[in-house]
Write a protein that holds these residues in place. Structure first.
Motif, PDB file in Angstrom:
ATOM      1  N   ASN A  21       0.859  -1.192   0.000  1.00  0.00           N
ATOM      2  CA  ASN A  21       0.000   0.000   0.000  1.00  0.00           C
ATOM      3  C   ASN A  21       0.894   1.241   0.000  1.00  0.00           C
ATOM      4  OD1 ASN A  21      -2.186   1.645   0.036  1.00  0.00           O
ATOM      5  ND2 ASN A  21      -2.975   0.980   2.008  1.00  0.00           N
ATOM      6  N   VAL A  22       1.444   1.514  -1.175  1.00  0.00           N
ATOM      7  CA  VAL A  22       2.454   2.562  -1.337  1.00  0.00           C
ATOM      8  C   VAL A  22       1.828   3.823  -1.926  1.00  0.00           C
ATOM      9  CG1 VAL A  22       4.366   0.944  -1.591  1.00  0.00           C
ATOM     10  CG2 VAL A  22       3.044   1.606  -3.607  1.00  0.00           C
ATOM     11  N   PRO A  23       2.431   4.984  -1.674  1.00  0.00           N
ATOM     12  CA  PRO A  23       1.926   6.212  -2.304  1.00  0.00           C
ATOM     13  C   PRO A  23       2.228   6.214  -3.803  1.00  0.00           C
ATOM     14  CG  PRO A  23       3.919   6.657  -1.038  1.00  0.00           C
ATOM     15  CD  PRO A  23       3.542   5.239  -0.753  1.00  0.00           C
ATOM     16  N   LEU A  24       1.279   6.738  -4.569  1.00  0.00           N
ATOM     17  CA  LEU A  24       1.430   6.814  -6.019  1.00  0.00           C
ATOM     18  C   LEU A  24       1.445   8.269  -6.487  1.00  0.00           C
ATOM     19  CD1 LEU A  24      -1.181   4.082  -7.098  1.00  0.00           C
ATOM     20  CD2 LEU A  24       1.286   3.780  -6.781  1.00  0.00           C
ATOM     21  N   LYS A  25       2.151   8.496  -7.574  1.00  0.00           N
ATOM     22  CA  LYS A  25       2.138   9.822  -8.212  1.00  0.00           C
ATOM     23  C   LYS A  25       2.196   9.601  -9.720  1.00  0.00           C
ATOM     24  CE  LYS A  25       4.352  14.355  -8.269  1.00  0.00           C
ATOM     25  NZ  LYS A  25       5.468  15.198  -7.745  1.00  0.00           N
ATOM     26  N   ASP A  26       1.210  10.128 -10.423  1.00  0.00           N
ATOM     27  CA  ASP A  26       1.126   9.967 -11.884  1.00  0.00           C
ATOM     28  C   ASP A  26       1.184   8.496 -12.287  1.00  0.00           C
ATOM     29  OD1 ASP A  26       1.048  12.764 -12.148  1.00  0.00           O
ATOM     30  OD2 ASP A  26       3.238  12.887 -12.196  1.00  0.00           O
ATOM     31  N   HIS A  27       0.495   7.652 -11.513  1.00  0.00           N
ATOM     32  CA  HIS A  27       0.374   6.217 -11.792  1.00  0.00           C
ATOM     33  C   HIS A  27       1.705   5.467 -11.666  1.00  0.00           C
ATOM     34  CE1 HIS A  27      -3.726   6.944 -13.005  1.00  0.00           C
ATOM     35  NE2 HIS A  27      -3.320   7.863 -13.841  1.00  0.00           N
ATOM     36  N   HIS A  28       2.622   6.025 -10.885  1.00  0.00           N
ATOM     37  CA  HIS A  28       3.886   5.350 -10.587  1.00  0.00           C
ATOM     38  C   HIS A  28       4.100   5.376  -9.070  1.00  0.00           C
ATOM     39  CE1 HIS A  28       5.131   5.054 -14.801  1.00  0.00           C
ATOM     40  NE2 HIS A  28       4.737   6.325 -14.950  1.00  0.00           N
ATOM     41  N   VAL A  29       4.896   4.448  -8.579  1.00  0.00           N
ATOM     42  CA  VAL A  29       5.184   4.388  -7.143  1.00  0.00           C
ATOM     43  C   VAL A  29       6.042   5.584  -6.752  1.00  0.00           C
ATOM     44  CG1 VAL A  29       6.346   3.073  -5.335  1.00  0.00           C
ATOM     45  CG2 VAL A  29       4.963   1.877  -7.049  1.00  0.00           C
ATOM     46  N   ARG A  70      -5.350   0.030  -9.203  1.00  0.00           N
ATOM     47  CA  ARG A  70      -4.904  -1.243  -9.758  1.00  0.00           C
ATOM     48  C   ARG A  70      -3.423  -1.452  -9.417  1.00  0.00           C
ATOM     49  NH1 ARG A  70      -8.568  -3.975 -12.232  1.00  0.00           N
ATOM     50  NH2 ARG A  70     -10.397  -2.958 -13.152  1.00  0.00           N
ATOM     51  N   MET A  71      -2.988  -2.706  -9.440  1.00  0.00           N
ATOM     52  CA  MET A  71      -1.664  -3.060  -8.941  1.00  0.00           C
ATOM     53  C   MET A  71      -0.545  -2.880  -9.964  1.00  0.00           C
ATOM     54  SD  MET A  71      -2.352  -3.833  -5.830  1.00  0.00           S
ATOM     55  CE  MET A  71      -0.764  -4.479  -5.307  1.00  0.00           C
ATOM     56  N   ASN A  72      -0.858  -2.388 -11.176  1.00  0.00           N
ATOM     57  CA  ASN A  72       0.158  -2.260 -12.223  1.00  0.00           C
ATOM     58  C   ASN A  72       1.405  -1.478 -11.797  1.00  0.00           C
ATOM     59  OD1 ASN A  72      -2.692  -2.367 -13.237  1.00  0.00           O
ATOM     60  ND2 ASN A  72      -1.658  -2.877 -15.152  1.00  0.00           N
ATOM     61  N   PRO A  73       1.262  -0.324 -11.097  1.00  0.00           N
ATOM     62  CA  PRO A  73       2.467   0.404 -10.697  1.00  0.00           C
ATOM     63  C   PRO A  73       3.364  -0.403  -9.744  1.00  0.00           C
ATOM     64  CG  PRO A  73       0.528   1.813 -10.512  1.00  0.00           C
ATOM     65  CD  PRO A  73       0.029   0.426 -10.740  1.00  0.00           C
ATOM     66  N   VAL A  74       2.741  -1.230  -8.911  1.00  0.00           N
ATOM     67  CA  VAL A  74       3.521  -2.067  -7.995  1.00  0.00           C
ATOM     68  C   VAL A  74       4.291  -3.129  -8.780  1.00  0.00           C
ATOM     69  CG1 VAL A  74       3.406  -3.697  -6.066  1.00  0.00           C
ATOM     70  CG2 VAL A  74       1.943  -1.662  -6.077  1.00  0.00           C
TER      71      VAL A  74
END
Length: 390
Positions: A21-29, A70-74
């Motif tokens: 459960n990480v912070p995202l920015k512009d659909h990236h971690v 969605r989990m794609n960035p992870v």
């Protein structure tokens, strides 16, 4: 607690619950600290021949399939860190997920879709748990942060599949227990944040042990209210105030002072750009919000932290999400990182602050556990760990 180390996982499908459960920015971690913390367990299982199926929550979808969560960035970040291909499905139980699992080889890693998209996950639903268990041969829980929450993927699932703690789960719990069992003096406990009713039992446990108990955030305001003072626009329950009154009586008996902030930063609204100023703790207007500790309070807290030999910090001292109101947290993080004392920091927001300010490498123990950390400080059973003892 049963741990995964030493268990034969070769050629086995292992379902691993991690805290991604990480912070995202512009659909990236935006911050990969939690993903990096999971790598020892992931690498251990891969090196021992497991077919690794990863599950986690991301954001707070509360049972709804939300594209931004969605989990794609992870998966993208995991590929960078592990330097391998990460299979990533947009489902948990569908045909694509089952086909991906069926074609896995030892050492492969598959990341399933967000657990939080399923309402039954939050309900500790047995059917959902059984369906998850059917995907694998072994279950491993490596998510200490949510261990106090009873979810289908960390409690109910253990009835249907051999279940173990991961390396990170085992490490976090061991570090907390060992830190508490080896108290040096002077010992300082700093309790801040919200939900004061949940923090009072921690203060009660340490009131005979701590040399100083520093309180801030809504916890500090509860003690101020118990002394009969105005605390501004904040909802503090009568139960919390009664608990604070009792603790102040015990504090006087033990001669271990509970130190309440002497001054605060207050704001008309809890939002960026709002008018704000410092006031004495005796001069808080009823229609303003307390958003941070003041300079005199930081000076007092700073002295106690620097003079200590052991420090535990849980809960922000101010509104950490808004730059105008985060100076107290930044300064406390610097003090805890700079003291020669042994230090432990725990709680979701507090740990995030330590990482945000680049101080994690200077703290002896950093726990991501929120309620789990509070339970551990109280020596209280943690549901997702309790089931791993059976």
């Amino acid at each position: 607690m049963k741990a995964i180390k030493g268990v034969d996982v070769k050629d086995k499908k292992v379902l691993l619950r991690e805290d991604f459960n990480v912070p995202l920015k512009d659909h990236h971690v935006a911050d990969n600290s939690r993903i990096k913390a999971a790598l020892p367990t992931i690498n251990y299982l891969r090196e021992n021949g497991a077919k690794l199926i990863l599950v986690s929550e991301l954001g707070q979808p509360c049972g709804h399939a939300i594209t931004d969560f969605r989990m794609n960035p992870v998966a993208e970040e995991l590929e960078k860190l592990l330097n391998i291909h990460i299979e990533n499905t947009d489902e948990i139980f569908g045909i694509d997920a089952r086909l991906a699992i069926a074609t896995m080889n030892p050492g492969d890693v598959l990341l399933l879709e967000n657990l939080g998209f399923h309402k039954t996950e939050y309900e500790n639903d047995d059917y959902f748990a059984h369906s998850l268990a059917d995907l694998a041969d072994i279950y491993v829980d490596d998510d200490f942060r949510l261990a106090a929450k009873e979810r289908a993927s960390n409690v109910a699932i253990t009835k249907h599949i051999p279940s173990y703690a991961g390396l990170l789960m085992e490490k976090e719990l061991d570090q907390i227990v060992n830190f508490i069992l080896n108290i040096d003096h002077p010992f300082v406990l700093l309790m801040g944040g919200t939900n004061p009713e949940s923090k009072m039992p921690v203060i009660e446990r340490f009131i005979e042990i701590a040399d100083y108990i520093l309180v801030a955030g809504e916890v500090g305001l509860t003690f101020l209210k118990a002394q009969g003072h105005e605390v501004g626009k904040v909802n503090i329950s009568d139960t919390a105030v009664a608990m604070a009154n009792q603790l102040m009586c015990e504090s006087r008996l033990e001669r271990n002072p509970i130190i309440v902030p002497d001054d605060f930063m207050i704001a008309q609204e809890v939002m960026p750009g709002s008018s704000h100023k410092f006031v004495s703790s005796m001069d808080i207007p009823h229609d303003w919000h307390v958003v941070d500790i003041g300079p005199r309070t930081f000076e007092e807290f700073n002295k106690r932290i620097y003079d200590a030999r052991r420090v535990i910090w849980n809960g922000p001292v101010g509104v950490i999400e808004i730059p105008d109101f985060e100076e107290g947290n930044r300064s406390i993080a610097q003090a805890v990182a700079s003291t020669e004392a042994s230090t432990m920091v725990g709680g979701y927001d507090t740990a995030n602050a330590i990482y945000k300010y680049g101080k994690a490498d200077y703290i002896n123990v950093v726990s991501t556990g929120a309620e789990s950390f509070i339970f551990a400080l109280q020596a209280k059973d943690i549901p997702a760990i309790k089931v791993l003892e059976k």
